[in-house]
Enzyme design. Structure first.
Site, short mmCIF file in Angstrom:
data_model
loop_
_atom_site.label_atom_id
_atom_site.label_comp_id
_atom_site.label_asym_id
_atom_site.label_seq_id
_atom_site.Cartn_x
_atom_site.Cartn_y
_atom_site.Cartn_z
N GLY A 11 -7.27 -17.86 47.26
CA GLY A 11 -7.50 -16.60 46.56
C GLY A 11 -8.77 -15.87 46.94
O GLY A 11 -9.30 -15.12 46.13
N THR A 12 -9.25 -16.04 48.16
CA THR A 12 -10.48 -15.35 48.54
C THR A 12 -10.28 -13.84 48.60
O THR A 12 -11.18 -13.08 48.23
CB THR A 12 -11.04 -15.86 49.88
N ASN A 13 -9.11 -13.39 49.05
CA ASN A 13 -8.85 -11.95 49.05
C ASN A 13 -8.68 -11.42 47.63
O ASN A 13 -9.11 -10.31 47.32
CB ASN A 13 -7.63 -11.62 49.91
N ASN A 21 -0.04 -5.52 52.58
CA ASN A 21 -0.37 -6.88 53.02
C ASN A 21 -1.63 -6.84 53.86
O ASN A 21 -1.89 -5.87 54.57
CB ASN A 21 0.80 -7.43 53.86
N HIS A 67 -3.29 -8.83 56.98
CA HIS A 67 -2.94 -9.77 58.05
C HIS A 67 -4.17 -10.02 58.90
O HIS A 67 -4.88 -9.08 59.26
CB HIS A 67 -1.80 -9.20 58.92
N GLU A 108 10.75 -4.04 56.05
CA GLU A 108 11.65 -5.15 56.29
C GLU A 108 11.42 -5.83 57.65
O GLU A 108 12.08 -6.82 57.96
CB GLU A 108 13.10 -4.70 56.12
N ASP A 112 5.35 -7.97 59.30
CA ASP A 112 4.12 -7.39 59.83
C ASP A 112 4.37 -6.09 60.59
O ASP A 112 3.55 -5.69 61.43
CB ASP A 112 3.35 -8.39 60.72
N ALA A 162 -13.96 -8.59 57.86
CA ALA A 162 -12.85 -7.63 57.92
C ALA A 162 -11.98 -7.65 56.67
O ALA A 162 -11.92 -6.67 55.93
CB ALA A 162 -12.01 -7.86 59.17
N GLU A 163 -11.34 -8.78 56.39
CA GLU A 163 -10.36 -8.81 55.30
C GLU A 163 -10.96 -8.39 53.97
O GLU A 163 -10.40 -7.54 53.25
CB GLU A 163 -9.76 -10.21 55.15
#
Length: 197
Positions: free
Chosen positions: A12-14, A108, A110, A148, A151, A180-181
């Site tokens: 759960g870091t994000n 999302n 990635h 669908e 990524d 980044a994230e």
């Protein structure tokens, strides 16, 4: 106020980056209304509990098919009034039923610069192993809308991260998260919440 449902599968870091950004005002006009874990016992659920955010486990193993699981997630998100679903380290591929119900309202994060090192099989540490094996000098992270194609949805934000000599997959993974994230996922949420996209 944009109501957010967050899908998680691990530490759960994000999720924490989103919570911290809301608390500090980097994300405005948004609140997390639910956190959905893919399995019990993951630390992301503890992070939600620590911040008094309602959470639930909706495990794929509890359903006969991926479609039934997706619809259970969909019904839960709708019951919570979620307007945006954020896949924050969620390791399941969501199906067409959920995607259609929340069309252009699922994002999302990635851990690569899409279109590099993405698609089926590229998740978690595997992305960073592939980047190092290929010898790229830059990697990074991408926030994209979920469609669908795994990524394959429209890219919202990207941020590059330098690959350094001596990097291991674990070291590179941590640097991509930190540089980044944890930066671009909250920024994308704030942009959506304030109609800047």
């Amino acid at each position: 106020m944009l109501k957010i449902g967050v899908l998680v599968s691990g530490g759960g870091t994000n999720l924490q980056a989103i919570i911290d950004a809301i608390d500090s005002g980097k994300i405005t006009n948004a609140e997390i209304v639910t956190v959905v874990g893919s399995r019990p016992g993951i630390y992301a659920l503890k992070r939600a509990e620590n911040h008094n955010i309602p959470s639930i486990v909706i495990s794929r193993k509890s359903y006969d098919s991926a479609e039934e699981h997706d619809m259970a997630v969909c019904r839960h998100m709708q019951s919570c009034g979620a307007e945006l679903i954020v896949m924050a380290g969620y390791l399941s591929i969501v199906g067409s039923g959920l995607i259609r119900a929340f069309e252009n309202r699922i994002i999302n994060i990635h851990p690569s610069l899409i279109p590099s090192f993405c698609g089926p099989g590229f998740y978690g540490i595997k992305v960073h192993e592939a980047a190092l094996e290929r010898g790229v000098k830059l990697t990074g992270a991408t926030v994209h809308i979920v469609n669908e194609v795994c990524d394959g949805g429209p890219i919202l934000l990207q941020k590059a991260v330098e690959v350094k000599s001596g990097d291991t997959p674990e070291i590179l993974q941590r640097r991509v998260m930190e540089e980044a994230e944890w930066e671009i996922l909250p920024r994308a949420i704030d942009m959506i919440a304030n109609n800047k996209l």
